[in-house]
Write an enzyme that holds these catalytic residues in place. Sequence first.
Site, PDB file in Angstrom:
ATOM      1  N   HIS A  33       0.852  -1.194   0.000  1.00  0.00           N
ATOM      2  CA  HIS A  33       0.000   0.000   0.000  1.00  0.00           C
ATOM      3  C   HIS A  33       0.882   1.236   0.000  1.00  0.00           C
ATOM      4  O   HIS A  33       1.906   1.286   0.682  1.00  0.00           O
ATOM      5  CB  HIS A  33      -0.970   0.008   1.188  1.00  0.00           C
ATOM      6  CG  HIS A  33      -0.340   0.132   2.538  1.00  0.00           C
ATOM      7  ND1 HIS A  33      -0.096   1.354   3.148  1.00  0.00           N
ATOM      8  CD2 HIS A  33       0.102  -0.793   3.415  1.00  0.00           C
ATOM      9  CE1 HIS A  33       0.449   1.157   4.333  1.00  0.00           C
ATOM     10  NE2 HIS A  33       0.591  -0.132   4.527  1.00  0.00           N
ATOM     11  N   ASP A  89       6.346   1.762   6.185  1.00  0.00           N
ATOM     12  CA  ASP A  89       4.947   1.360   6.114  1.00  0.00           C
ATOM     13  C   ASP A  89       4.186   2.291   5.179  1.00  0.00           C
ATOM     14  O   ASP A  89       3.591   3.272   5.620  1.00  0.00           O
ATOM     15  CB  ASP A  89       4.334   1.404   7.520  1.00  0.00           C
ATOM     16  CG  ASP A  89       2.928   0.852   7.572  1.00  0.00           C
ATOM     17  OD1 ASP A  89       2.608  -0.003   6.740  1.00  0.00           O
ATOM     18  OD2 ASP A  89       2.148   1.286   8.437  1.00  0.00           O
ATOM     19  N   GLU A  97      -4.880   1.294   2.706  1.00  0.00           N
ATOM     20  CA  GLU A  97      -4.714   0.251   3.726  1.00  0.00           C
ATOM     21  C   GLU A  97      -4.789   0.848   5.119  1.00  0.00           C
ATOM     22  O   GLU A  97      -5.357   0.245   6.025  1.00  0.00           O
ATOM     23  CB  GLU A  97      -3.369  -0.461   3.532  1.00  0.00           C
ATOM     24  CG  GLU A  97      -3.189  -1.712   4.391  1.00  0.00           C
ATOM     25  CD  GLU A  97      -2.600  -1.426   5.772  1.00  0.00           C
ATOM     26  OE1 GLU A  97      -2.609  -2.335   6.630  1.00  0.00           O
ATOM     27  OE2 GLU A  97      -2.129  -0.285   6.008  1.00  0.00           O
ATOM     28  N   GLU A  98      -4.213   2.031   5.299  1.00  0.00           N
ATOM     29  CA  GLU A  98      -4.207   2.647   6.621  1.00  0.00           C
ATOM     30  C   GLU A  98      -5.612   3.033   7.070  1.00  0.00           C
ATOM     31  O   GLU A  98      -5.836   3.294   8.251  1.00  0.00           O
ATOM     32  CB  GLU A  98      -3.295   3.882   6.634  1.00  0.00           C
ATOM     33  CG  GLU A  98      -1.823   3.584   6.372  1.00  0.00           C
ATOM     34  CD  GLU A  98      -1.161   2.725   7.441  1.00  0.00           C
ATOM     35  OE1 GLU A  98      -1.839   2.375   8.430  1.00  0.00           O
ATOM     36  OE2 GLU A  98       0.027   2.394   7.284  1.00  0.00           O
ATOM     37  N   GLU A 138       4.168  -5.983   4.319  1.00  0.00           N
ATOM     38  CA  GLU A 138       3.751  -5.028   5.353  1.00  0.00           C
ATOM     39  C   GLU A 138       4.933  -4.585   6.212  1.00  0.00           C
ATOM     40  O   GLU A 138       6.076  -4.931   5.942  1.00  0.00           O
ATOM     41  CB  GLU A 138       2.662  -5.645   6.235  1.00  0.00           C
ATOM     42  CG  GLU A 138       1.266  -5.111   5.934  1.00  0.00           C
ATOM     43  CD  GLU A 138       1.107  -3.626   6.168  1.00  0.00           C
ATOM     44  OE1 GLU A 138       1.981  -2.998   6.781  1.00  0.00           O
ATOM     45  OE2 GLU A 138       0.082  -3.078   5.742  1.00  0.00           O
ATOM     46  N   HIS A 144       5.017   4.414  12.235  1.00  0.00           N
ATOM     47  CA  HIS A 144       3.910   5.372  12.228  1.00  0.00           C
ATOM     48  C   HIS A 144       4.277   6.701  12.885  1.00  0.00           C
ATOM     49  O   HIS A 144       3.441   7.329  13.552  1.00  0.00           O
ATOM     50  CB  HIS A 144       2.671   4.787  12.910  1.00  0.00           C
ATOM     51  CG  HIS A 144       1.856   3.909  12.008  1.00  0.00           C
ATOM     52  ND1 HIS A 144       0.579   3.479  12.332  1.00  0.00           N
ATOM     53  CD2 HIS A 144       2.126   3.386  10.792  1.00  0.00           C
ATOM     54  CE1 HIS A 144       0.110   2.725  11.361  1.00  0.00           C
ATOM     55  NE2 HIS A 144       1.031   2.654  10.405  1.00  0.00           N
TER      56      HIS A 144
END
Length: 840
Positions: A139, A151, A185-186, A212, A288
């Site tokens: 993603h 990510d 995706e998030e 991922e 993140h």
Amino acid sequence: LPEARGAPLVLLYLLGLRALAQVSHRQLLSRSPAAAGPREFSASRARGYLDNITAIGPRTVGSPQNEVLAVNYLLEQIRGIERESTDAHKISVDIQRPTGSFSIDFLGGFTSYYANITNVVVKLEPRSGAEHAVLSNCHFDSVPNTPGASDDAVSCAVMLEILNTLSKSSESLQHAVIFLFNGAEENILQASHGFITQHEWAKSIRAFINLEAAGVGGKELVFQTGPENPWLVQAYVVAAKHPFASVVAQEIFQSGIIPADTDFRIYRDFGNVPGIDLAFIENGYIYHTEYDTSDRILTDSIQRAGDNILAVLKYLATSEKLAKSFEYRHGNVVFFDIFGLFVLAYPARVGTIMNYIIAAIALFYLSKKVLQPKPRAVHNLKKLLTAFSLTLTSWVCTLVAVLLVAMFVSIIGRALSWYTHFYVSVSLYGTAAAAKLILVHMLAKKFFYKNVNEQYLGDVFFDASLMIWSIVLAVMTQMGLCSAFICTLWVAFPLLTKLMIHKEFSQKGATIKFIVMYMLGMFVPYLYMLYLSWTVFEMFTPVMGRSGSEIPPDMVLAGFIVIFTMILSSYFINFIYLVKSTKTTLVTLTTVFVVTLVLVCSGIFFPYSSDAANPKPKRVFLQHTSRRFHDLDGNVVKSDSGIWINGFDYNGISHITPHVPEINDTIRTPCEEQAPFCGLPWILPVHFMFRFVKNWYLPAPEILPRSPIHFKLLSKKLMPWNSVRLNFEVSGPSHMSLYVRPRAGSALSRWSLGDGMPVASLGGDYFVFYSRGLHAAPWHFWVELTAPEEHTDGIVSLAIAAHYFFGEDQKSPQLYALLERFPNWTFSSGWSCTYDLFVF
């Protein structure tokens, strides 16, 4: 044996094994892959893709950065690859913008609705076409305010380079390879749902690989496979150049302990497709956050991931089994890597048979020792059961004692003191656990086993540990846990060791020869357990910094340390009875514990770090919120505005108050009892992870978004069976949250979302997460409620929150100013939002 040659040797042995385990992680797994050839995966090219994707900045769903810039960049690279591809392949590209809805039991259960989000889909197939396909998924979107390099931009960069490498090969594939660059995706797995349930190519997919991240770079770990389909694991084992996989990680992840999920779930549950889920796991401290930048991902990590995924995709795309994957769905598989060198995998049914046989052999050995002539049999059985009970009692006492220490540390406000300095947790909880174990058995030896032969005690306590492990092995196997293979090691190797040196066990005094032979026999299970524990702590320790304010992280980590201490000490308890004295060891451990506890209580170990090379930030989320509460007639009965603050760990804002004094305990957030989710604008239903005593609401001026939300009741229709259907229209920013609470006496029976059956979140309220891409039509939905009697005060409370994650409405001047004052060891993510509550 004198003490100087007993317990200290055991400690040196364990420290040596720990060092070897670290070598396994830092050296064996970080061996540099060979340089890429002209038709092999090139990490340098992939890094170029990665740098360009992250240069776009945060790529939040609905933003121009995600929907236009990232998409255009991907299309530009794909078209360039297509122009240079060989005649052996055909490349097709499609831009999908699906709209849909589904319910999911993740985060306590909620329903998701998405509109016009973006997928970039590429199919590489033989010139003559292919009926079946393998999917590779990444993603390109990121969470707000982060560059999302690990990510998951690096995975998309790896996939671009794999597409480039495969397209230049003159060898034709047997099956198609579909590359899905998914753009949402998030937003809790929305784009993968839109693809697998709506795209025409999805019907041809027989297996998938999901790329991922749970950390930033490092080794990519295979942590989920299946469901069932052991041939997929075997494909990975055979094809991957640098395998790294663990069924233990799979069972931990699928237990729900880690508050995360991946697109793997969507393909498994909605597409009924088997797959492999892998993720980068190193340095989860900056996952993140703003520190997730491309320069932190080593080129070797990119090369390793590329080599592995390219090899597995090629293997699957030429496999006869891919076309008939459903015929090979027959049970689970046990898989684990051996110190990063290779992966062992075998069917779970084979493991079950092997486990039961080994457990039976161990229990037969124990029963043979016990079943002597009657008087001796009763005596032996009594001694074995006593040792068994004492061992379990020592474990329980140790767990309770260490958890009490962890609770004390949490209560006095020193939680997470080990977050930046992991050795503190070992010095505090590890020494406490070891000292407590030794103390219990030392007291038992002194008072309960007074004048009992030491060799006999050493023998019986070894057998007690063997008995415990045999029972645990049988129970875990009966439960169907593939992780039972660990217990197999802890039964087979000790039993073999005992059989080989049984004569030395009966000799007076534990000689150096006995100790050396004993430790050599235990080498494999102890080294593997230390290696595994290192992996577990590498994954779990960073998670404690983002697990909410409900779970005391010190108690969780202390629990893990006690469990590993109990496991590692199980076959060394007998040394407490074999050596003459353990006083020096006990005093040393106690001294280290006391000194560490004093230092922790003094606050010398600050939990967070702003170190540029290795930051470990505290996560804080701030939402500048304007709230309006309406009555049944639509009148505003209450309104307020402020900056709602959430500290994403157990410490709350105690460390921030000295830097920003107005954020203190006088501005705690009260719960609006009459409103769903306490009247607060949760972006996701994670309220159960936070205590309302650890939420803060700092008064601030009202915000006036340039693109305000529009919420309208279109119609109210009486339905059969005392039901009422309410039709709504909503338009607003790319992210909105809908909260529904039926009033007393009424019930939410149906709605137009998900599969039509409402799914309640924890606490009984209903939560709908909405997101959209660009140019989406207004959101229309209806809810149907049953109300047997007339309700003068309404039948449902319904609230809508609008979240502004990007653009000119994202941050107010007041929010900007507050964020600037936060210390540099925080990652403070902020945005604006509005909240409106209505009664119908």
